[in-house]
Design a protein around this motif. Structure first.
Motif, short mmCIF file in Angstrom:
data_model
loop_
_atom_site.label_atom_id
_atom_site.label_comp_id
_atom_site.label_asym_id
_atom_site.label_seq_id
_atom_site.Cartn_x
_atom_site.Cartn_y
_atom_site.Cartn_z
N GLY A 192 0.82 -1.21 0.00
CA GLY A 192 0.00 0.00 0.00
C GLY A 192 0.85 1.25 0.00
O GLY A 192 2.07 1.19 0.24
N VAL A 193 0.20 2.37 -0.30
CA VAL A 193 0.89 3.66 -0.35
C VAL A 193 0.07 4.65 0.48
O VAL A 193 -1.15 4.75 0.32
N VAL A 194 0.74 5.35 1.39
CA VAL A 194 0.06 6.35 2.22
C VAL A 194 0.41 7.74 1.71
O VAL A 194 1.59 8.03 1.47
N PHE A 195 -0.62 8.58 1.54
CA PHE A 195 -0.40 9.97 1.12
C PHE A 195 -0.23 10.80 2.40
O PHE A 195 -1.17 11.46 2.86
N ASP A 196 0.95 10.77 2.98
CA ASP A 196 1.15 11.43 4.29
C ASP A 196 0.85 12.92 4.24
O ASP A 196 0.34 13.48 5.21
N SER A 197 1.18 13.57 3.12
CA SER A 197 0.98 15.02 3.10
C SER A 197 -0.50 15.37 3.11
O SER A 197 -0.87 16.48 3.46
N HIS A 198 -1.38 14.41 2.76
CA HIS A 198 -2.82 14.64 2.91
C HIS A 198 -3.32 14.09 4.24
O HIS A 198 -4.16 14.69 4.89
N GLY A 199 -2.79 12.93 4.65
CA GLY A 199 -3.32 12.23 5.82
C GLY A 199 -2.99 12.94 7.12
O GLY A 199 -3.86 13.12 7.98
N THR A 200 -1.73 13.32 7.29
CA THR A 200 -1.31 13.96 8.55
C THR A 200 -0.48 15.20 8.22
O THR A 200 0.72 15.25 8.50
N PRO A 201 -1.13 16.20 7.61
CA PRO A 201 -0.36 17.35 7.11
C PRO A 201 0.27 18.20 8.20
O PRO A 201 1.26 18.86 7.96
N GLY A 202 -0.27 18.19 9.40
CA GLY A 202 0.23 19.13 10.42
C GLY A 202 1.43 18.65 11.20
O GLY A 202 1.90 19.35 12.09
N VAL A 203 1.96 17.47 10.90
CA VAL A 203 3.06 16.99 11.75
C VAL A 203 4.36 17.75 11.50
O VAL A 203 5.25 17.78 12.34
N ASP A 204 4.46 18.36 10.31
CA ASP A 204 5.61 19.23 10.03
C ASP A 204 5.14 20.38 9.13
O ASP A 204 3.95 20.45 8.80
N ASN A 205 6.06 21.26 8.76
CA ASN A 205 5.66 22.41 7.93
C ASN A 205 6.09 22.25 6.48
O ASN A 205 6.07 23.22 5.71
N ALA A 206 6.52 21.06 6.11
CA ALA A 206 7.03 20.88 4.75
C ALA A 206 5.88 21.02 3.75
O ALA A 206 4.86 20.34 3.88
N PRO A 207 6.04 21.87 2.74
CA PRO A 207 4.91 22.15 1.84
C PRO A 207 4.76 21.15 0.69
O PRO A 207 3.76 21.19 -0.03
N GLY A 208 5.73 20.26 0.52
CA GLY A 208 5.72 19.38 -0.66
C GLY A 208 4.83 18.16 -0.49
O GLY A 208 3.90 18.15 0.31
N THR A 209 5.14 17.13 -1.27
CA THR A 209 4.36 15.88 -1.24
C THR A 209 5.15 14.83 -0.47
O THR A 209 6.32 14.58 -0.76
N LYS A 210 4.48 14.21 0.51
CA LYS A 210 5.13 13.16 1.29
C LYS A 210 4.35 11.86 1.12
O LYS A 210 3.12 11.85 1.25
N LEU A 211 5.05 10.80 0.81
CA LEU A 211 4.41 9.50 0.59
C LEU A 211 5.17 8.42 1.35
O LEU A 211 6.38 8.55 1.57
N THR A 212 4.45 7.36 1.72
CA THR A 212 5.14 6.20 2.30
C THR A 212 4.64 4.95 1.59
O THR A 212 3.43 4.79 1.39
N ILE A 213 5.58 4.09 1.23
CA ILE A 213 5.21 2.83 0.58
C ILE A 213 5.64 1.68 1.48
O ILE A 213 6.76 1.67 2.00
N MET A 214 4.73 0.74 1.67
CA MET A 214 5.04 -0.48 2.45
C MET A 214 5.18 -1.63 1.46
O MET A 214 4.29 -1.84 0.62
N ILE A 215 6.25 -2.37 1.60
CA ILE A 215 6.53 -3.45 0.64
C ILE A 215 6.79 -4.74 1.41
O ILE A 215 7.40 -4.72 2.49
N GLY A 216 6.37 -5.86 0.85
CA GLY A 216 6.77 -7.17 1.38
C GLY A 216 5.70 -7.84 2.21
O GLY A 216 4.76 -8.43 1.69
N GLY A 217 5.84 -7.76 3.53
CA GLY A 217 4.89 -8.42 4.42
C GLY A 217 4.83 -9.92 4.14
O GLY A 217 5.87 -10.56 3.92
N HIS A 218 3.62 -10.47 4.09
CA HIS A 218 3.49 -11.93 3.95
C HIS A 218 4.07 -12.45 2.64
O HIS A 218 4.42 -13.62 2.54
#
Ligand SMILES: Cc1cc2nc3c(=O)[nH]c(=O)nc-3n(C[C@H](O)[C@H](O)[C@H](O)COP(=O)(O)OP(=O)(O)OC[C@H]3O[C@@H](n4cnc5c(N)ncnc54)[C@H](O)[C@@H]3O)c2cc1C
Length: 590
Positions: A439-465
């Protein structure tokens, strides 16, 4: 003595709360409270505040009338920290030692601040947000409030794009899942027309007539259960359900246990012969006569009206600076108590009941002589505890490995559809997901207030089972992880820009898998703890009764509140809610 800032806030909050009409009126009936209330109240206060002040049948001490005087807590993740904080408050005269093998506290809760071209960016290596208004969520919210984090909370409203838009990648594009905020007609329409839900509505009605599971069946995979009971819902398991299991457990829907993870379905089938019938009959009673309204009323009593209402308007929250703020604030609270010694970089290498059965000897990697404790609470992952104690079932609890890749782009407009992010189900053809991303999380939309960075932040999770059975040298390196993540983004979201900052981290054995038979394994562990340690060892953590941070907070609270009463900590998962409630002080929200 001068109060530290968070404590001053805490006292002000409590003062306001105890004077409020809400509090005064609630003294006439049962009033809910939680983990954090303990942090703010003395043990005698805890009893004194019970409705009508009845003499408590369940004392906070051991059967001998004395609390354990010398307590060890193993592991400084969120569970161990909650236990230390609550125990320090409940047993101010006991000596508490917390052992942490690494050089930081928080365990998998880990925010890393990275310097980007736009300034500091918070990358979450583990959890990135919490749900505030589930039952366990209220306990964690209240804990965060009481350790002084109310002003640092960053809420994501239900109305925001991230609050209402969650996607599944299927089969080669993002498909939006209907949200309760859409209203009933829209949700129904989506369920009738969206290929992800093909056949589901009809299958739910037909489920009323599907025969109950065979006698003697003690567990089943979530996939097997859904196929058996909702056979008309085409692709339900491989699409929706598998995506959901990727999002929470990085796990395989065909291996994870329905009995342990969706207990209410399993119990509804057992009791009513049908999940649909069970849901219709049992829901109103779960949190009292008012259903979930009752839960929210109790939650609001715990955290106060202002925070309660903010939480109810939100789908998730985090903190300024990221999730790390929570363990940091709990650790600060612990450090202010006089009776806790935190031993960093001190791994536990042996746990043995003394010959006379009166203490547990703890050996550490520092090669010091073993130290005796009246009681030990382990929050170590099951696979770490397994080699230290003669309880074979612990080693049978599997864990998955995940690579987390955080990316920051200075361009703020890269995400094609605003939302929380998307999950990738098992049904997606290999050519669409050769990297085995979950899955891919759109951090800059999901939790925008955790920092002041104005750009796009994403997280990708790979592997698991998908990586089950791989040897150590078969996992990708961080550089390979970066390349894989960029390929996923290019294929799925058409993002081809180079990121400004990337952090790829391999988390080996990070999420416990409650696979089929988990309940039986826990029963064996429970019996093993009682047999080998005679009531002096108990456990908590993500392998007990839920992998989320909220679940760990409750598991920690339970271990601390039942300390010295012969509990193993596994009762949370093995006993009915009513029985567990009876083990806790009156009024505890459960
Ligand atoms: C990638 C990822 C994403 C996640 N996302 C979310 C999310 O969004 N929301 C959510 O609610 N949850 C999420 N979780 C789950 C949640 O973060 C964990 O379940 C939770 O933090 C576990 O806490 P714990 O204290 O029980 O265990 P841990 O965090 O594992 O803590 C155990 C501690 O014990 C220490 N230790 C180990 N061995 C020894 C030893 N021998 N001696 C002494 N100390 C030892 C470890 O160093 C560690 O600090 C996520 C987890 C991961 C891995």
């Amino acid at each position: 003595m001068l109060l530290h800032a968070p404590e001053a806030r805490l006292v002000t909050l409590l003062r306001g709360y105890y004077r409020s009409p809400l509090c005064l009126s609630s003294r006439n009936g049962e009033r809910a409270y939680g983990t954090a209330r303990v942090l703010a109240t003395s043990p005698s206060g805890l009893r004194r505040h019970q409705p009508g002040h009845p003499p408590s049948k369940r004392s906070l001490t051991t059967t001998s009338g004395q609390p354990p005087s010398n307590i060890a807590i193993l592991g400084g993740g969120i569970t161990g920290l909650v236990i230390a904080a609550v125990t320090a408050k409940l047993h101010p005269n006991s000596k508490i030692t917390l052992y942490e093998s690494s050089d930081r506290l928080g365990g998998w809760v880990h925010s890393s601040v990275v310097e980007s071209s736009d300034g500091p960016v918070v990358f979450e290596l583990g959890p990135r947000s919490l749900r505030p208004t589930t039952l366990n969520g209220y306990h964690a919210l209240s804990l965060a409030q009481q350790v002084g984090l109310e002003q640092e909370m960053v809420f994501t409203s239900h109305e925001s794009a991230a609050g209402s838009n969650r996607f599944i990648y299927y089969p080669d594009k993002l498909v939006r899942l209907p949200s309760p905020a859409d209203g009933v007609p829209s949700v129904l329409w989506a369920m009738l027309t969206n290929p992800l839900f093909e056949g589901l509505l009809l299958a739910v009605f037909r489920e009323l007539t599907v025969p109950c599971r065979p006698r003697g069946m003690v567990d089943e995979s979530i996939g097997g259960f859904l196929r058996r009971r909702l056979s008309g819902a085409k692709g339900l398991v491989d699409n929706l359900a598998s995506a959901g299991m990727h999002g929470i457990y990085a796990g395989d829907v065909n291996q994870l246990s329905v009995r342990s993870l969706v207990t209410r379905w399993w119990e509804a089938e057992g009791k009513y012969g049908s999940v649909t019938a069970g849901m219709m009959k049992s829901k109103p009673n779960k949190y009292g006569q008012n259903g979930t309204t009752g839960l929210h009323e109790s939650g609001e009593q715990m955290v106060g009206k202002v925070l309660g209402q903010k939480a109810r308007a939100s789908s998730i929250y985090s903190f300024t600076g990221g999730m790390q703020a929570l363990p940091d604030a709990v650790a600060s609270t612990i450090r202010r108590s006089k009776n806790v010694d935190i031993r960093m970089a001190t791994g536990v290498s042996g746990i043995r009941l003394a010959k006379d059965g009166q203490s547990i000897q703890i050996k550490t990697t520092n090669n010091e002589p073993p130290r005796p404790y009246d009681h030990v609470i382990s929050t170590l992952p099951a696979h770490r505890l397994a080699p230290l104690v003669p309880i074979p079932s612990l080693a049978l609890i599997p864990y998955t490995t995940v690579m987390v890749v955080n990316l920051y782009y200075t361009n703020p407009n890269l995400i094609p559809q605003p939302g929380f992010g998307y999950l990738i189900p098992q049904s997606v053809p290999f050519k669409q997901n050769p990297e085995l991303a979950l899955g891919v999380v759109f951090d800059s939309h999901g939790t925008p207030g955790v920092d002041n960075a104005p750009g796009t932040k994403l997280t990708i999770m790979i592997g698991g089972h998908y990586w089950d059975g791989r040897k150590d040298d078969e996992f990708p390196t961080p550089e390979e992880g970066r390349i894989m993540a960029e390929r996923v983004l290019a294929r799925h979201l058409k993002i081809t820009e180079k990121p400004d900052r990337v952090l790829a981290t391999l988390h080996k054995n990070c999420i416990p898998q409650y696979t089929v038979g988990h309940h039986d394994r826990l029963q064996n562990v429970d019996a093993g703890i009682k047999r080998e340690f005679g009531g002096r060892l108990s456990v908590g953590g993500s392998w007990v009764d839920g992998v989320g941070v909220n679940d760990c907070v409750l598991s920690g609270a339970f271990a601390a509140l039942t300390l010295g009463k012969g509990r193993t900590g596994l009762e949370l998962a093995l006993e009915s809610r009513d029985k567990v409630k009876a083990m806790l002080p009156d009024g505890f929200l459960l």
